[in-house]
Write an enzyme that holds these catalytic residues in place. Structure first.
Site, PDB file in Angstrom:
ATOM      1  N   GLU A 108       0.845  -1.197   0.000  1.00 20.95           N
ATOM      2  CA  GLU A 108       0.000   0.000   0.000  1.00 20.95           C
ATOM      3  C   GLU A 108       0.881   1.248   0.000  1.00 20.95           C
ATOM      4  O   GLU A 108       1.825   1.347   0.793  1.00 20.95           O
ATOM      5  CB  GLU A 108      -0.901   0.023   1.237  1.00 20.95           C
ATOM      6  N   GLU A 122      -8.445   1.514  -4.900  1.00 18.40           N
ATOM      7  CA  GLU A 122      -9.557   1.190  -3.996  1.00 18.40           C
ATOM      8  C   GLU A 122     -10.392   2.429  -3.686  1.00 18.40           C
ATOM      9  O   GLU A 122      -9.873   3.465  -3.241  1.00 18.40           O
ATOM     10  CB  GLU A 122      -9.003   0.573  -2.690  1.00 18.40           C
TER      11      GLU A 122
HETATM   12  O1  KIV Z   1      -6.450  -6.967   1.809  1.00 14.78           O
HETATM   13  C1  KIV Z   1      -7.161  -7.069   0.788  1.00 14.78           C
HETATM   14  O2  KIV Z   1      -7.991  -7.981   0.669  1.00 14.78           O
HETATM   15  C2  KIV Z   1      -6.985  -6.091  -0.270  1.00 14.78           C
HETATM   16  C3  KIV Z   1      -7.925  -6.094  -1.420  1.00 14.78           C
HETATM   17  C4  KIV Z   1      -9.319  -5.847  -1.034  1.00 14.78           C
HETATM   18  C5  KIV Z   1      -7.486  -5.203  -2.517  1.00 14.78           C
HETATM   19  O3  KIV Z   1      -6.092  -5.312  -0.194  1.00 14.78           O
END
Ligand code: KIV
Length: 267
Positions: free
Chosen positions: A116, A183
């Site tokens: 991220e 997202e």
């Molecule tokens: O942790 C997760 O499941 C994610 C997705 C929803 C993109 O990062």
């Protein structure tokens, strides 16, 4: 069956073929999703919420994520297997990022990692790509920053945040990322990012113009009912199915109709 690689994903974007991504946390669901033909299986740190019952993803640890990735890798043959790097496993130094990401590939069978963030983690992304670890970026509503955001609202509605997100996407591409999750950002912004970069965008709550879509498997199966998210299409209502089956089992045990003679051994 053709194994999905990061190179295939670039070709899919060029051809305009959409990329289907789901999360998985164990071998059983991974096998079902892989056999159904999903392109990427992401072992998300959402495990901390949907599997472990927590209220955020921040509590996921390296050891927990390694365990989930090991389980999932036993069920996957065709899909690209991406491991989500947990909070504080990559932000401290690029060396820390390489050491932890390397564990997902060397010890657990992942083929890529997801991180991220944008420009603040760009040195880590470059180092990972340099040493041969494919990186998927993740921008917009990045759940590891939920305390900074103060809630799960749509991100980048303001011009300045939208511009920063676009710059982050370009920086991730230039650093060698092979794809970027977007997202919960407005659809027009996701479309602009998708047009502006040559690597695929994978949307979640970011509209139809991304190069692919990702959902949490338990959400789209109607198993995880703690949130009712507008962007989740529920393809089944399995929580109801499971609850119904368990009630029938309890009834049969209580009234003595389970097990029957056929379900028992005479000797
Ligand atoms: O942790 C997760 O499941 C994610 C997705 C929803 C993109 O990062």
């Amino acid at each position: 069956m053709k194994k999905v690689t990061t190179v295939c994903l670039q070709d899919m974007k060029k051809r305009g073929e959409k990329i289907a991504v789901l999360t998985a946390y164990d071998a059983l669901f991974a096998r079902l999703e892989d056999q159904a033909g999903v392109d990427i299986i992401l072992v998300g740190d959402s495990a901390a919420m949907v599997v472990a019952g927590g209220s955020s993803t921040l509590t996921a640890t390296m050891e927990q994520m390694l365990y989930h990735v090991q389980c999932v890798s036993r069920g996957v043959q065709r899909a690209l297997l991406v491991a989500d790097m947990p909070f504080l496993s990559f932000q401290i130094t690029p060396e820390q990022a390489v050491a932890n990401a390397g564990r997902f590939l060397a010890e657990a069978g992942a083929e890529a990692v997801k991180l991220e963030g944008g420009r603040p983690i760009i040195e880590a992304v470059k180092r990972l790509v340099d040493v041969g670890i494919p990186v998927m970026g993740h921008l917009g509503l990045t759940p590891q920053s939920i305390n900074k955001f103060g809630g799960w609202e749509v991100r980048a509605r303001e011009k300045s945040e939208a511009k920063a997100l676009l710059d982050d996407a370009k920086a991730l591409q230039d650093a060698g990322a092979f794809a970027i999750v977007l997202e919960k950002i407005p659809s027009p912004l996701a479309a602009e990012v998708t047009r502006s970069i040559t690597i695929p965008t994978i949307g979640i709550g970011s509209g139809p113009e991304c190069d692919g879509q990702v959902l949490v498997n338990y959400d789209m199966l109607g198993l995880y009912e703690q949130f009712n998210l507008r962007f989740v299409r529920k393809y089944r209502r399995l929580a109801e199915e499971v609850g119904g089956a368990v009630k029938e089992y309890i009834r049969d045990v209580k009234n003595g109709s389970f097990p029957s003679a056929d379900e028992s051994y005479e000797k």
